[in-house]
Design an enzyme around this catalytic site. Structure first.
Site, PDB file in Angstrom:
ATOM      1  N   HIS A 112       0.912  -1.121  -0.040  1.00 56.25           N
ATOM      2  CA  HIS A 112      -0.007  -0.110   0.040  1.00 56.25           C
ATOM      3  C   HIS A 112       0.678   1.391   0.089  1.00 56.25           C
ATOM      4  CE1 HIS A 112       0.679  -0.913   4.038  1.00 56.25           C
ATOM      5  NE2 HIS A 112       0.567   0.537   4.636  1.00 56.25           N
ATOM      6  N   ASP A 137      -3.360  -2.094  -2.440  1.00 57.40           N
ATOM      7  CA  ASP A 137      -4.784  -1.570  -1.540  1.00 57.40           C
ATOM      8  C   ASP A 137      -5.286  -0.376  -2.584  1.00 57.40           C
ATOM      9  OD1 ASP A 137      -6.424  -0.172   0.011  1.00 57.40           O
ATOM     10  OD2 ASP A 137      -4.753  -0.735   1.628  1.00 57.40           O
ATOM     11  N   LYS A 139      -6.911   1.949  -1.604  1.00 57.35           N
ATOM     12  CA  LYS A 139      -6.605   3.403  -0.809  1.00 57.35           C
ATOM     13  C   LYS A 139      -5.395   4.158  -1.126  1.00 57.35           C
ATOM     14  CE  LYS A 139      -7.171   1.956   3.236  1.00 57.35           C
ATOM     15  NZ  LYS A 139      -7.040   0.657   3.457  1.00 57.35           N
ATOM     16  N   TYR A 169      -6.778  -3.546   8.198  1.00 57.67           N
ATOM     17  CA  TYR A 169      -5.995  -4.414   9.009  1.00 57.67           C
ATOM     18  C   TYR A 169      -6.968  -5.307   9.822  1.00 57.67           C
ATOM     19  CZ  TYR A 169      -2.789  -5.663  12.815  1.00 57.67           C
ATOM     20  OH  TYR A 169      -2.082  -6.470  13.712  1.00 57.67           O
ATOM     21  N   ARG A 238     -13.304 -14.123  18.100  1.00 60.31           N
ATOM     22  CA  ARG A 238     -12.965 -13.738  16.654  1.00 60.31           C
ATOM     23  C   ARG A 238     -14.059 -14.362  15.887  1.00 60.31           C
ATOM     24  NH1 ARG A 238      -6.988 -13.580  15.014  1.00 60.31           N
ATOM     25  NH2 ARG A 238      -6.085 -12.016  16.324  1.00 60.31           N
ATOM     26  N   GLU A 307      -6.206 -15.479   9.589  1.00 61.31           N
ATOM     27  CA  GLU A 307      -5.433 -16.005  10.709  1.00 61.31           C
ATOM     28  C   GLU A 307      -6.211 -17.433  11.197  1.00 61.31           C
ATOM     29  OE1 GLU A 307      -2.628 -12.786  12.852  1.00 61.31           O
ATOM     30  OE2 GLU A 307      -4.758 -12.889  13.625  1.00 61.31           O
ATOM     31  N   ARG A 354       2.378  -2.474  17.650  1.00 61.53           N
ATOM     32  CA  ARG A 354       1.692  -3.397  17.862  1.00 61.53           C
ATOM     33  C   ARG A 354       2.222  -4.866  18.074  1.00 61.53           C
ATOM     34  NH1 ARG A 354      -1.021  -2.562  12.271  1.00 61.53           N
ATOM     35  NH2 ARG A 354      -2.712  -0.870  12.640  1.00 61.53           N
ATOM     36  N   LYS A 377       9.166  -7.506  10.775  1.00 63.91           N
ATOM     37  CA  LYS A 377       8.623  -6.417  10.065  1.00 63.91           C
ATOM     38  C   LYS A 377       9.947  -5.441   9.484  1.00 63.91           C
ATOM     39  CE  LYS A 377       4.108  -5.403  11.498  1.00 63.91           C
ATOM     40  NZ  LYS A 377       3.092  -4.521  11.913  1.00 63.91           N
TER      41      LYS A 377
END
Ligand code: NAG
Ligand code: NAG
Length: 431
Positions: A112, A137, A139, A169, A238, A307, A354, A377
């Site tokens: 993105h 993405d 966006k 996300y 979830r 997930e 996060r 990351k």
């Protein structure tokens, strides 16, 4: 006498070889070779990060320099000379071994932002026998999309997904993005054997050759890799309650905790990573069979369905390449989770975001020791040196393993002589 003849032959042979070598050296030396002063050098190469200790040491008296002769421009042009672009950006345009040529891989890359980071990821995993689906993405800014499309236009085996989602996300759109790419990939003429998904903040640790060997090894031959376990109680919410994507920005509980129906076909829910390596028959099963399709529909209003989706299907006996008794096996990603500090790793040298470590250069020795397929990351905005250094190390490893002659443009580094602390660059060091 015979022995003498032999010696004479050897001598003549050696003499011949020497003359050849000397001629080559002489001819090379005749090419103008005036050292370029260091002020001009800065235009052409930049130093490798100082603390890039994982890089093999340079020859004594020399130092490693990056060959960033052409900056990766934000506006890759539509009418670019692709041959030139491929070599300017140091793409490796030939298969490096028969072994890799015989085992093509498919990649799904969801991105993105950050064109340069994407180009560096793509060139690290690029091989002409593979195929790459890029999901952008919806966006993302228009000029970013255009640049990625123009870049993809220079490679017959790189394309942008035919349908691009607005990605949220932890939302269903993240899963849908992968499915969109899979729909395109099964139509590709490339006879790929595995599909691997990546995001813009991943970077490889293994080379293409190592990936191919890993997936053909005894543990993963004909088997999908989807690390995960039976859904633990802490994750039940979830899939027990309904969720929705709000304004394409985040996922929130729907209403006041509305309960969902149980999973279709009495499926046992699993929980794991969103990252995988999947066999082609499994992908065809996912796209065509009733159970996966019903599970996909049912997952629309769950939290972070990527997930649970892959790992749940991969525990079905009927699924091709499934791993019913599998748990966290599979070295898909090296990730430093905050809650594993002191056990799996000794802290993050970059910064936790996060609860996941964004790597600093000090994390690299731990990373390369893990020998994971990929690491997550990386963020070039805050910790540029980590990616700079890992990229150089990774390309070194690739070229060392190559079984074909290495083209000068494939190198990201050049050894530059240091004389009285001045860098001496020869013409041709920058291709
Ligand atoms: C692209 O650049 C290469 C290398 O400079 C050159 O040989 C080739 O003719 C160019 N191709 C086109 C279509 O301009
Ligand atoms: C669903 O699965 C459970 C165990 O996993 C089993 O006890 C039950 O009979 C199954 N129900 C149906 C309708 O198949």
């Amino acid at each position: 006498m015979v022995q003498l003849e032999n010696t004479k032959c050897s001598f003549l042979f050696c003499l011949g070889v020497c003359i050849l070598i000397c001629s080559a050296i002489y001819l090379k030396a005749k090419i103008p070779n005036t050292p370029v002063p260091s002020t001009e050098l800065s235009r052409q190469t930049t130093p490798a990060p100082k603390s890039c200790d994982i890089l093999p040491p340079a020859t004594p008296g020399f130092t490693w320099q990056r060959k960033d002769c052409k900056k990766i421009s934000y506006e890759t042009k539509q009418d670019a000379n692709c041959t030139l672009l491929q070599s300017d950006l140091h793409f490796i345009m030939a298969p490096l071994s028969k072994e890799e040529e015989d085992f093509p891989l498919a990649f799904i890359i969801t991105i993105h932002k950050e064109l340069e980071t994407f180009v560096r990821l793509l060139r690290a995993i690029y091989a002409p026998q593979n195929v790459y689906c890029i999901h952008i993405d919806a966006k993302a800014p228009e000029e970013y999309k255009t640049s990625v499309r123009n870049l993809a236009g220079c490679f017959p085996n790189v394309f942008v997904a035919s349908i691009n989602e607005k990605v949220t996300y932890a939302g269903f759109s993240r899963l849908q993005a992968d499915i969109n790419c899979m729909n395109d990939l099964v139509k590709s003429p490339t006879k790929w054997k595995r599909v691997i998904n990546l995001c813009g903040q991943d970077f490889p640790i293994q080379t293409n050759l190592e990936l191919v060997r890993y997936m053909q090894g005894p543990e993963w031959k004909d088997r999908n890799m989807t690390p995960g376990i039976k859904q633990p109680p802490t994750m039940k919410h979830r899939t027990e309650f309904q969720y929705e994507e709000v304004k394409g920005t985040h996922v929130a509980p729907k209403g006041k905790g509305q309960k969902k129906d149980p999973p279709p076909h009495n499926l046992t829910m699993y929980f794991g990573t969103a990252y995988y390596s999947l066999t082609r028959p499994f992908v065809e099963f996912v796209l065509n069979d009733k159970v996966p399709k019903d599970l996909l529909e049912w997952s629309r209003d769950t939290f972070s369905p990527d997930e649970h989706y892959w790992v749940t299907l991969n525990h079905m006996k009927e699924a091709p390449g499934s791993y019913v008794e599998g748990e966290w096996e599979g070295n898909v990603r090296a990730i430093k989770w905050r809650d594993q500090e002191g056990t799996a790793h000794q802290g993050c040298k970059g910064q936790y975001i996060r609860d996941i470590c964004v790597y600093g250069i000090g994390d690299l020795p731990w990373l390369i020791e893990r020998e994971s397929m990929f690491a997550n990351k990386f963020e070039t905005a805050n910790f540029p040196e980590a990616l700079d250094c890992l990229e150089l190390w990774h390309r070194h490893k690739i070229l060392k393993q190559a079984t074909v002659p290495v083209q000068p443009s494939w190198r990201l580094t050049t050894e530059v002589e240091v004389i009285n602390s001045t860098l001496i660059l020869k013409p041709g060091d920058c291709f």
